[in-house]
Each structure stands twice: as C-alpha cells, then as structure tokens.
Design an enzyme around this catalytic site. Sequence first.
Site, PDB file in Angstrom:
ATOM      1  N   ARG A 176      -0.117  72.309  56.130  1.00  0.00           N
ATOM      2  CA  ARG A 176       0.259  71.172  56.983  1.00  0.00           C
ATOM      3  C   ARG A 176      -0.576  69.924  56.690  1.00  0.00           C
ATOM      4  NH1 ARG A 176       1.547  74.356  62.625  1.00  0.00           N
ATOM      5  NH2 ARG A 176       3.656  74.880  62.029  1.00  0.00           N
ATOM      6  N   LYS A 199      19.058  88.439  66.590  1.00  0.00           N
ATOM      7  CA  LYS A 199      20.029  88.346  67.687  1.00  0.00           C
ATOM      8  C   LYS A 199      21.098  87.283  67.498  1.00  0.00           C
ATOM      9  CE  LYS A 199      16.904  89.806  71.339  1.00  0.00           C
ATOM     10  NZ  LYS A 199      15.996  89.260  72.345  1.00  0.00           N
ATOM     11  N   GLY A 212      11.720  79.297  61.189  1.00  0.00           N
ATOM     12  CA  GLY A 212      10.939  80.494  61.510  1.00  0.00           C
ATOM     13  C   GLY A 212      10.803  81.555  60.439  1.00  0.00           C
ATOM     14  N   GLY A 242      11.146  75.600  65.323  1.00  0.00           N
ATOM     15  CA  GLY A 242      11.944  75.212  66.495  1.00  0.00           C
ATOM     16  C   GLY A 242      12.682  73.904  66.286  1.00  0.00           C
TER      17      GLY A 242
HETATM   18  P1  AMP Z   1      14.928  85.819  64.319  1.00  0.00           P
HETATM   19  O1  AMP Z   1      13.623  85.440  64.962  1.00  0.00           O
HETATM   20  O2  AMP Z   1      16.074  85.921  65.276  1.00  0.00           O
HETATM   21  O3  AMP Z   1      15.241  85.006  63.078  1.00  0.00           O
HETATM   22  O4  AMP Z   1      14.740  87.328  63.855  1.00  0.00           O
HETATM   23  C1  AMP Z   1      13.823  87.690  62.870  1.00  0.00           C
HETATM   24  C2  AMP Z   1      13.539  89.140  63.062  1.00  0.00           C
HETATM   25  O5  AMP Z   1      14.702  89.900  62.906  1.00  0.00           O
HETATM   26  C3  AMP Z   1      12.555  89.679  62.032  1.00  0.00           C
HETATM   27  O6  AMP Z   1      11.355  89.981  62.686  1.00  0.00           O
HETATM   28  C4  AMP Z   1      13.249  90.932  61.492  1.00  0.00           C
HETATM   29  O7  AMP Z   1      12.390  92.035  61.428  1.00  0.00           O
HETATM   30  C5  AMP Z   1      14.340  91.181  62.508  1.00  0.00           C
HETATM   31  N1  AMP Z   1      15.452  91.934  61.932  1.00  0.00           N
HETATM   32  C6  AMP Z   1      16.148  91.653  60.832  1.00  0.00           C
HETATM   33  N2  AMP Z   1      17.060  92.601  60.581  1.00  0.00           N
HETATM   34  C7  AMP Z   1      16.944  93.530  61.552  1.00  0.00           C
HETATM   35  C8  AMP Z   1      17.597  94.770  61.833  1.00  0.00           C
HETATM   36  N3  AMP Z   1      18.567  95.215  61.045  1.00  0.00           N
HETATM   37  N4  AMP Z   1      17.210  95.451  62.913  1.00  0.00           N
HETATM   38  C9  AMP Z   1      16.224  94.992  63.711  1.00  0.00           C
HETATM   39  N5  AMP Z   1      15.571  93.823  63.507  1.00  0.00           N
HETATM   40  C10 AMP Z   1      15.925  93.095  62.436  1.00  0.00           C
END
Ligand code: AMP
Length: 396
Positions: A35, A197, A353, A376
């Site tokens: 940064r 999610k 992220g 974010g």
């Molecule tokens: P996000 O913060 O929504 O971008 O999610 C990132 C997280 O999703 C990471 O920590 C990954 O470990 C998790 N992730 C990715 N694929 C899977 C999966 N098939 N099952 C559970 N967690 C997952």
Amino acid sequence: MKTLQDINFNGKKALIRVDFNVPLDENFNVTDTTRIEAAKPTIDKILADGGSVILMSHLGRPKGVEEKYSLKHIVQTTSKILGKDVKFATDSIGSEAQKAAADLKPGEILLLENLRFHKEEEGGDVEFSKNLAALGDVYVNDAFGTAHRAHASTTIIAQFFPEEKCFGTLLAKEIDSLNKVLNNSEKPVTAVLGGSKVSSKITVIENILDKIDHMIVGGGMTFTFIKAQGGQIGQSICEDDKLELALEILEKAKQKNVQIHLPVDVIAADAFDNTANTQVVDVTKIPDGWQGLDAGPKSLELFDKVIGESKTILWNGPLGVFEMENFANGTIALGNSIAEATKKGAFSLVGGGDSVAAVKQFGLEPKMSYVSTGGGAMLEMLEGKTLPGIAAILES
Ligand code: AMP
C-alpha cells in the site's frame, strides 16, 4: 475525471488521503509494504512538480488514541520506500500539525498521526474535516480502500476544495480499470464469480448481467444453483433460502443473452479438511456425506475455453477452498487461464477480497492486467454504487 496530471503542484501543499493501513508484526515492523508503494507515483509527481506532500491515513481500528496503532511505526519504512525523509506530526489536527504543515518546504513530506485517533474521522465530522483541510492547498484522494466510506478525510473534506481537488494515480487507475471492464469493454466480456455465497454477490450479479456475455459461476455458490435445478449436492455448502433467487438469475441471464457456465464436475471430499478423502464426481450427483470443495477437471477445461475466447475478464471469488492446498487447483488453473488470455491481449481485472489474496498467493498478480487494491470498495463499484469518496471529487 480530474486527475493528478491536470494540476501543477509547484509551490503547493498537497494533502493526500492515502491508505497506509498496513499490517505490522509484534515489533511494529511493516510486513507488507504494497500500500505504501502504491502511493509512490502520486507522491513522486507532486514532489517533481515542486510541491510538498502531507500524508493522512488511518491504521487499524483504534478506540481513541492507542499507541499500537500509531503511524509513527511506519515512518522509517515510508521514508525508505519514498527515498526521502518523512517528517511526522503526533496529531492530525491542532497546533503541532498546523506548524509542521506551515513549515513544510517544496520537496518535503509530512505524515500525520492516525486519523482514527479522532472519532470525528469515521463520524464524517465537518469541523474536523475543516481543520484537516486548513493544512493543505490541494486535496488528493488516493485511498481506494476507503473510497466507499463517507469519512471526514475521504469525502467530507472535499467540500473545502471546490476546485483544487483530484484523484491520485492509484484511485484513477482503479476507476479506469473498472470502466474498461463494465463500460468501455471489448467483447466478449466474461465475469467469473466464485466465493462462498450467492447472497453476498447477488447485487453484483444483477448489476453486471447487462454488461457481460458470459458468467462463470464457481466456488461454494455453485451448489445453490445446482440444487435449485434439481441436482444432488450431498453436504456441499448451500443457501436453501436462495434457491428461488438462483433460478431467477438463470432466467434473467437467459433473457439478457448471457451464457452462464456452471461447473460440470467437482472434487468432492468426505470432510471439510485438507486431508479428507476425495473423488471427482458429476456436480449433480454428489453422494451423501460428500461435499464439493473445488472445480473438477472437465469444468476447468470448459472454463479455460470460455476464458480463452474472452477479450475482457472480471474475476471475483475463488473457485474452491483455495486456503487448503488440496482444493486450490481450480483457482490456480482458472488464474492460469486468465493469465494466458491476458498474454494474448485480453484485459483482466481481479477484484474484491479473496481472489486478490489468491492471485497474490499463487504468484499470478503480475500476469493480470490489473489487480484491485480495495476489497469492499471494488465490490460496491461492481454493485453499481457511486462511492462517496469518488463522488466528492467529481462534485464541484
Ligand atoms: P467470498 O468471501 O464470498 O468471496 O468467499 C471466499 C471463500 O469461499 C473462501 O474462503 C473459500 O474457501 C470459500 N469457498 C470457495 N469454494 C467453496 C466451496 N466449494 N465450499 C465452501 N467454501 C468455499
């Protein structure tokens, strides 16, 4: 867009909001200088013009004045990176800061103490903003990581510089890269959305459907889509209250002529554990007791083909649980496909992220066209929101 190049800083004091929220170890050494390095082009241009620089930033989330969050810990590292002595003021407002700013000569740099030692910073207090504003002649915002916050130093302060304000090099590059992907993009445009999610990405999906040709869905999100379509997902992560929503997204995509590509096979594991037993299975036939933790080989081949034909690529979210070595392959392979497409001339933007963490971890960062610095803030831009820190510079 008013950028740094539009202003001659000769004889002027530039008040720059930077994002020096860097990680420190227990001895207060900076463990990642990215940064600080990212702010260098902006600082260099102002000094080269014959101006002086007043840097302001936050560090961590202090509750009032807390020594461990003092920016004095980063003075030495900052001086080294900028190749110049950096002076330090033990407060961001008040008589000491005022004197230090007034005494500043062309070519000199002053760093102010952590803005968040005053609760007025996050409160967006007008009086506090006015006091900060009094320190400089020109306001420059180069802190993309906090551009989505209407804090005193990121947004409110701009009103005290009706003319003399602009984006720094880094912030301008962030805005430009996103524009290249969503507004002035060369087709076909492909968005890869992974992560855990659907719910956290839904606004992004809705906003970008109008602007893309292909959407690759991966990661944990996959299984909400597969279950919604009647597939068997075993113990895979799923948001049961989002099944309807998943079907609506698929329908909307169809109406808008966006091709959605879901994994066709997965690496299934019998536990959420790096040492779990694994097998490659059809994504719609995951046995009970097993969960999909990474994209399978056929999916990766399919994704590689889509990416290979794309001219613009946006990547947000990993394809699997990349934090565990045995489930990182999908994310690495996808990163390599994007790197290859980029080499052939596609524009690739990685943002938001975890995918940024992944490209850094796997050494793919230099192979992407642009890797965003703000998690974010980038997500909010992808959602189509106007960030207050950006709007404040554009308003006159
Ligand atoms: P996000 O913060 O929504 O971008 O999610 C990132 C997280 O999703 C990471 O920590 C990954 O470990 C998790 N992730 C990715 N694929 C899977 C999966 N098939 N099952 C559970 N967690 C997952």
